[in-house]
Design a protein around this motif. Structure first.
Motif, PDB file in Angstrom:
ATOM      1  N   GLY A 114       0.788  -1.246  -0.022  1.00 44.11           N
ATOM      2  CA  GLY A 114      -0.021   0.099  -0.041  1.00 44.11           C
ATOM      3  C   GLY A 114       0.752   1.162  -0.066  1.00 44.11           C
ATOM      4  N   LEU A 115       0.387   2.235   0.793  1.00 45.89           N
ATOM      5  CA  LEU A 115       1.164   3.333   1.070  1.00 45.89           C
ATOM      6  C   LEU A 115       2.126   3.520   1.890  1.00 45.89           C
ATOM      7  CD1 LEU A 115      -1.595   6.178   0.705  1.00 45.89           C
ATOM      8  CD2 LEU A 115      -0.085   5.498  -1.175  1.00 45.89           C
ATOM      9  N   ALA A 116       2.368   2.438   2.677  1.00 44.13           N
ATOM     10  CA  ALA A 116       3.547   2.162   3.778  1.00 44.13           C
ATOM     11  C   ALA A 116       4.763   2.557   3.272  1.00 44.13           C
ATOM     12  CB  ALA A 116       3.417   0.595   4.308  1.00 44.13           C
ATOM     13  N   PRO A 117       5.326   2.390   2.118  1.00 45.61           N
ATOM     14  CA  PRO A 117       6.860   2.801   1.817  1.00 45.61           C
ATOM     15  C   PRO A 117       6.818   4.318   1.735  1.00 45.61           C
ATOM     16  CG  PRO A 117       5.912   0.841   0.566  1.00 45.61           C
ATOM     17  CD  PRO A 117       4.961   1.322   1.121  1.00 45.61           C
ATOM     18  N   ILE A 118       5.782   4.850   0.895  1.00 43.09           N
ATOM     19  CA  ILE A 118       5.844   6.334   0.984  1.00 43.09           C
ATOM     20  C   ILE A 118       5.343   7.127   1.937  1.00 43.09           C
ATOM     21  CG2 ILE A 118       3.586   6.886   0.165  1.00 43.09           C
ATOM     22  CD1 ILE A 118       5.095   8.498  -2.448  1.00 43.09           C
ATOM     23  N   ASN A 119       4.728   6.656   2.989  1.00 43.45           N
ATOM     24  CA  ASN A 119       4.336   7.404   4.112  1.00 43.45           C
ATOM     25  C   ASN A 119       5.450   8.187   4.852  1.00 43.45           C
ATOM     26  OD1 ASN A 119       1.302   7.223   3.876  1.00 43.45           O
ATOM     27  ND2 ASN A 119       1.520   4.983   4.967  1.00 43.45           N
ATOM     28  N   PRO A 120       6.461   7.746   4.966  1.00 39.99           N
ATOM     29  CA  PRO A 120       7.593   8.571   5.978  1.00 39.99           C
ATOM     30  C   PRO A 120       7.772   9.895   5.103  1.00 39.99           C
ATOM     31  CG  PRO A 120       8.305   6.245   5.725  1.00 39.99           C
ATOM     32  CD  PRO A 120       7.024   6.201   4.695  1.00 39.99           C
ATOM     33  N   TRP A 121       7.830   9.819   3.846  1.00 40.55           N
ATOM     34  CA  TRP A 121       7.885  10.878   2.982  1.00 40.55           C
ATOM     35  C   TRP A 121       6.727  11.880   3.033  1.00 40.55           C
ATOM     36  CZ3 TRP A 121      10.391  14.806   1.851  1.00 40.55           C
ATOM     37  CH2 TRP A 121       9.992  15.912   0.586  1.00 40.55           C
ATOM     38  N   LEU A 122       5.593  11.397   3.030  1.00 43.69           N
ATOM     39  CA  LEU A 122       4.269  11.969   3.155  1.00 43.69           C
ATOM     40  C   LEU A 122       4.276  12.720   4.615  1.00 43.69           C
ATOM     41  CD1 LEU A 122       1.758   9.900   1.144  1.00 43.69           C
ATOM     42  CD2 LEU A 122       3.352  11.524   0.307  1.00 43.69           C
ATOM     43  N   GLY A 123       4.760  11.822   5.381  1.00 44.78           N
ATOM     44  CA  GLY A 123       4.816  12.427   6.803  1.00 44.78           C
ATOM     45  C   GLY A 123       5.825  13.579   6.941  1.00 44.78           C
ATOM     46  N   GLU A 124       6.862  13.447   6.502  1.00 42.33           N
ATOM     47  CA  GLU A 124       7.795  14.779   6.307  1.00 42.33           C
ATOM     48  C   GLU A 124       6.893  16.056   5.976  1.00 42.33           C
ATOM     49  OE1 GLU A 124      10.760  14.968   7.394  1.00 42.33           O
ATOM     50  OE2 GLU A 124      11.744  12.883   7.334  1.00 42.33           O
ATOM     51  N   ILE A 125       6.125  15.958   4.857  1.00 45.00           N
ATOM     52  CA  ILE A 125       5.468  16.860   4.360  1.00 45.00           C
ATOM     53  C   ILE A 125       4.225  17.487   5.251  1.00 45.00           C
ATOM     54  CG2 ILE A 125       3.910  17.774   2.473  1.00 45.00           C
ATOM     55  CD1 ILE A 125       4.946  15.690   0.636  1.00 45.00           C
ATOM     56  N   ALA A 126       3.471  16.463   5.773  1.00 39.72           N
ATOM     57  CA  ALA A 126       2.487  16.755   6.780  1.00 39.72           C
ATOM     58  C   ALA A 126       3.111  17.601   8.028  1.00 39.72           C
ATOM     59  CB  ALA A 126       1.952  15.540   7.291  1.00 39.72           C
ATOM     60  N   ALA A 127       4.304  17.128   8.655  1.00 33.70           N
ATOM     61  CA  ALA A 127       4.806  17.667   9.739  1.00 33.70           C
ATOM     62  C   ALA A 127       5.286  18.927   9.778  1.00 33.70           C
ATOM     63  CB  ALA A 127       6.057  16.862  10.245  1.00 33.70           C
ATOM     64  N   VAL A 128       5.437  19.525   8.374  1.00 34.34           N
ATOM     65  CA  VAL A 128       5.860  21.091   8.341  1.00 34.34           C
ATOM     66  C   VAL A 128       4.806  21.804   9.034  1.00 34.34           C
ATOM     67  CG1 VAL A 128       6.422  23.019   6.661  1.00 34.34           C
ATOM     68  CG2 VAL A 128       7.452  20.528   6.300  1.00 34.34           C
ATOM     69  N   GLY A 129       5.410  22.717   9.897  1.00 28.99           N
ATOM     70  CA  GLY A 129       4.414  23.680  10.531  1.00 28.99           C
ATOM     71  C   GLY A 129       4.600  25.060  10.483  1.00 28.99           C
ATOM     72  N   SER A 130       5.407  25.285   9.610  1.00 31.47           N
ATOM     73  CA  SER A 130       5.706  26.785   9.384  1.00 31.47           C
ATOM     74  C   SER A 130       6.474  26.934   8.081  1.00 31.47           C
ATOM     75  CB  SER A 130       6.471  27.355  10.580  1.00 31.47           C
ATOM     76  OG  SER A 130       7.853  26.865  10.307  1.00 31.47           O
ATOM     77  N   LYS A 131       6.539  28.271   7.424  1.00 32.86           N
ATOM     78  CA  LYS A 131       7.249  28.367   6.172  1.00 32.86           C
ATOM     79  C   LYS A 131       8.664  28.340   6.240  1.00 32.86           C
ATOM     80  CE  LYS A 131       3.055  30.768   3.691  1.00 32.86           C
ATOM     81  NZ  LYS A 131       2.828  31.693   2.770  1.00 32.86           N
ATOM     82  N   ALA A 132       8.987  28.595   7.557  1.00 30.97           N
ATOM     83  CA  ALA A 132      10.342  28.661   7.853  1.00 30.97           C
ATOM     84  C   ALA A 132      10.890  27.101   7.572  1.00 30.97           C
ATOM     85  CB  ALA A 132      10.747  29.015   9.278  1.00 30.97           C
ATOM     86  N   GLN A 133      10.017  26.162   7.631  1.00 35.50           N
ATOM     87  CA  GLN A 133      10.665  24.742   7.259  1.00 35.50           C
ATOM     88  C   GLN A 133      10.451  24.348   5.854  1.00 35.50           C
ATOM     89  OE1 GLN A 133       7.979  23.326  10.377  1.00 35.50           O
ATOM     90  NE2 GLN A 133       9.306  22.072  11.028  1.00 35.50           N
ATOM     91  N   LEU A 134       9.881  25.287   4.913  1.00 37.17           N
ATOM     92  CA  LEU A 134       9.418  24.854   3.574  1.00 37.17           C
ATOM     93  C   LEU A 134      10.854  24.585   2.729  1.00 37.17           C
ATOM     94  CD1 LEU A 134       7.012  24.573   1.839  1.00 37.17           C
ATOM     95  CD2 LEU A 134       7.102  26.858   1.334  1.00 37.17           C
ATOM     96  N   ALA A 135      11.723  25.850   2.997  1.00 41.19           N
ATOM     97  CA  ALA A 135      12.811  25.710   2.084  1.00 41.19           C
ATOM     98  C   ALA A 135      13.720  24.198   2.369  1.00 41.19           C
ATOM     99  CB  ALA A 135      13.951  26.763   2.381  1.00 41.19           C
ATOM    100  N   PRO A 136      13.890  23.712   3.617  1.00 40.97           N
ATOM    101  CA  PRO A 136      14.463  22.501   3.666  1.00 40.97           C
ATOM    102  C   PRO A 136      13.549  21.346   3.036  1.00 40.97           C
ATOM    103  CG  PRO A 136      14.880  23.718   5.744  1.00 40.97           C
ATOM    104  CD  PRO A 136      13.805  24.478   4.901  1.00 40.97           C
ATOM    105  N   LEU A 137      12.451  21.567   3.098  1.00 43.73           N
ATOM    106  CA  LEU A 137      11.329  20.557   2.639  1.00 43.73           C
ATOM    107  C   LEU A 137      11.327  20.442   1.021  1.00 43.73           C
ATOM    108  CD1 LEU A 137       9.070  18.323   3.192  1.00 43.73           C
ATOM    109  CD2 LEU A 137       7.401  20.223   2.807  1.00 43.73           C
ATOM    110  N   TYR A 138      11.638  21.734   0.453  1.00 47.81           N
ATOM    111  CA  TYR A 138      11.852  21.758  -0.804  1.00 47.81           C
ATOM    112  C   TYR A 138      13.204  21.046  -1.433  1.00 47.81           C
ATOM    113  CZ  TYR A 138       7.743  24.589  -2.208  1.00 47.81           C
ATOM    114  OH  TYR A 138       6.482  25.022  -2.438  1.00 47.81           O
TER     115      TYR A 138
END
Length: 668
Positions: A114-138
């Protein structure tokens, strides 16, 4: 055998000797498929159709393709051969390429996870709580090969080609071009509506609530990106896109995004960058600052699902193809899994596959023959420079020097990359893909501070293609294109010169096209022409642009002469140079008549044959907006600018392709 001469008997000299017996070519009697001709069409009305019309009317596009022609024919052969290599490797549990291929084919295992292999990455996206974290995420997304609003890549510095530099360019669109978002054309508006449905579906499949509203917000954000983006015509201008800025200057001119943090997280903590489209980068930064964080995260979520759809459960894979394959390109059926597995494995472990392919399928004699042909075409170009009536003696000297600096690369690299550091697991398709993307990212950024990798290739030997690299001053021809209909050692030389000879001339001429001519013999972007030469050159470019602007493949939809200029110049010059090289290869002797055809006729038929293609309407319309190449029919018909073509086929005033001698565009 050709049943009748391709031209009236009056055009064939009786003094020309008959052709001596020769080894049989793979195609037809002399290397051209005469059965594919449509003789009811006059060459002077449509040479492409004259040479290829019967083939076109009797050849169906396979259900898994958006187009089909000479390039696809050889691509299928490459895939079949590579498939055999990978099937054999798959039997060896210690084979890295075999493990990569096996994991990709394990659809049952992919479905079960299922989505288990990609969930860690999707979790990284979901965990971003401010735009200050956006640049490292990109930065993390870029390392995974996922599209973000800013594309970064290490490459040669155009104005200092002995060093590598980080480049930044506009990106982030899920549709092929800004026009798909901004045009009022009914077909593009319909595509936008289907794209919105696609975004909604992908979010729903990922279990996201309020998918429709969130998808609409993503589309609105991307529409804002499209408004900021430069056109493709401006984005191909080497002068306009060279803008060297310090990172501090970039931050001042594009406020609203933390570029320094993105570069640091990307492993590219540099002091300066080359910005391709400054106003677009600034507009994108301002748009990001004004857009809710949730929308930015949703856009990256969908870009991630689309990027890795091949390695996710079939519902994602099918939806991705339904939009990008069927809606955008008109392709009814997705390729069978093994073909896509070949593409993945050769992409992830290119040289590990390539060195086996070359050993099996590229004999030394083919390389030697191609080397000789390249030298003949380069020599013809060298002679042709001296005949130019519009170029000053001073610039001719510099053009000769640039030509002498060329590095031709034939068949395959003389050095293979090391993939020992890439981990591949036999049961982890998505993990393999992500690790491969990170490996490639590391390889690319690892160039910073290093000597230029002059041995490096941008294509594998299995690719049916060729390219010119301005910074390297090189022309590159992979092994897979050195086959019929492009090149056959047993074919008549006229067909080979019209086929691969013109392709060689094309790539060589790219170094002298409207952009390539801006680079000197060292690969440096610098003015090396006199002002008078530049003016004369531009006048010829303008004339060629008007010629292509007039072509109208669909009612109201024209070829873009400025977008396709580089390829059109390369076609025009490459074909002319290849013809000169063919005549020189005869050593002063008359060319033989074969099956009632003269050498010049066979030369131009060889050119037309390589451009055989049937294409679906959706794909054709997309390419007219995005592809720097003109449609294949117009490429075949560039012969209308060649004086020898008129003599060979008797094109007359009043016929559709006919141009008076003063209207024929001659550049190189």
């Amino acid at each position: 055998m050709v049943a009748a001469p391709l031209s009236p008997p009056s055009q064939i000299s009786e003094a020309v000797p008959a052709a001596p017996p020769a080894p049989r070519s793979q195609i037809g009697t002399f290397g051209f498929d005469a059965a594919g001709m449509e003789r009811s069409v006059l060459p002077g009305d449509n040479f492409y159709q004259f040479a290829n019309g019967a083939w076109s009317s009797t050849t169906a596009i396979p259900a898994d393709k958006s187009s089909y022609g000479s390039f696809n024919l050889l691509d299928d052969l490459s895939k079949q051969r590579t498939h055999g290599i990978l099937e054999q490797a798959a039997a060896d549990p210690d084979s890295k390429i075999g493990s990569a291929f096996t994991a990709f084919l394990d659809t049952a295992g992919i479905e079960a996870k299922g989505l288990a292999p990609i969930n860690p990455w999707l979790g990284e996206i979901a965990a971003v709580g401010s735009k200050a974290q956006l640049a490292p995420l990109y930065a993390m997304a870029a390392a995974l090969g996922i599209t973000t609003p800013f594309a970064t890549r290490v490459g040669q510095d155009d104005k200092n080609p002995e060093i590598y530099v980080l480049g930044v360019s506009q990106s982030g669109l899920g549709l092929p071009d800004r026009d798909y978002y901004l045009s009022t054309d009914a077909k593009l508006a319909n595509t936008r509506a289907k794209y919105l449905t696609h975004l909604t579906t992908m979010m729903s499949l990922a279990g996201q609530p309020n998918a429709a509203a969130r998808a609409a917000a993503v589309l609105a954000f991307e529409t804002g990106l499209a408004k900021a983006h430069w056109t493709r015509i401006d984005s191909r201008d080497a002068d306009k896109t060279y803008n060297k800025l310090t990172v501090a200057d970039l931050a001042r001119t594009a406020p609203g995004f933390d570029f320094r943090s993105m570069f640091a997280a990307n492993g590219t903590a540099v002091d300066s960058v080359i910005v391709a489209q400054p106003s677009a980068i600034g507009g994108t930064a301002r748009l990001i600052a004004a857009t809710p964080l949730a929308v930015l995260k949703d856009q990256l979520l969908v870009r991630s699902l689309d990027a890795y759809a091949d390695y996710l459960p079939s519902a994602f894979d099918k939806e991705n193809f339904a939009f990008y394959g069927t809606v955008l390109s008109g392709t009814p059926e997705q390729q069978v899994r093994w073909k896509r597995g070949v593409e993945f494995t050769t992409g992830a472990l290119s040289d590990e596959v390539s060195k086996i392919y070359v050993q099996r399928y590229f004999p030394p004699e083919t390389k030697a023959s191609a080397d000789a042909l390249v030298k003949n075409v380069v020599a013809a170009m060298d002679r042709r420079i001296d005949t130019l009536d519009w170029m000053s003696a001073q610039t001719k000297v510099r053009a000769h020097a640039k030509l002498a600096a060329f590095t031709p690369k034939i068949g395959y690299p003389d050095r293979w990359r090391d993939f020992s550091g890439l981990e591949v697991r036999r049961d982890d398709a998505l993990g393999n893909a992500m690790r491969s993307a990170r490996f490639e990212h590391g390889y690319n950024i690892g160039k910073l501070g290093q000597p230029i990798y002059r041995w490096e290739w941008g294509m594998t030997p299995m690719e049916v293609n060729a390219y010119a690299n301005f910074g390297m001053v090189e022309i590159v021809f992979p092994a897979a294109i050195l086959q019929p209909p492009f090149f056959d050692p047993n074919a008549d030389p006229a067909v080979n010169y019209g086929g691969i000879g013109a392709v060689i001339g094309h790539e060589m001429s790219h170094h002298f096209d409207d952009q390539g001519a801006k680079y000197d013999l060292t690969g440096k972007l610098v003015k090396w022409w006199t002002p008078t030469d530049t003016t004369a050159f531009q006048a010829r470019l303008d004339a060629l642009g008007k010629q292509y602007d007039a072509y109208e493949p669909f009612p109201g939809v024209h070829v873009q002469g400025k977008l396709t200029m580089g390829e059109n110049v390369a076609d025009l010059a490459g074909l002319a140079v290849a013809h000169d090289a063919y005549l020189a290869s005869l050593g002063g002797a008359a060319s033989p008549v074969i099956d009632g055809t003269t050498g010049d006729q066979r030369f131009y038929l060889g050119w037309a044959q390589v451009w055989r293609q049937n294409i679906r309407e959706e794909a054709a319309r997309q390419r007219l907006l995005t592809d720097p190449h003109s449609p294949n029919e117009q490429r075949g018909n560039v012969v209308r600018n060649m004086d020898p073509w008129y003599s060979a086929f008797g094109a007359q005033p009043g016929q559709k392709l006919y141009l008076a001698p003063s209207q024929r565009v001659r550049i190189w």
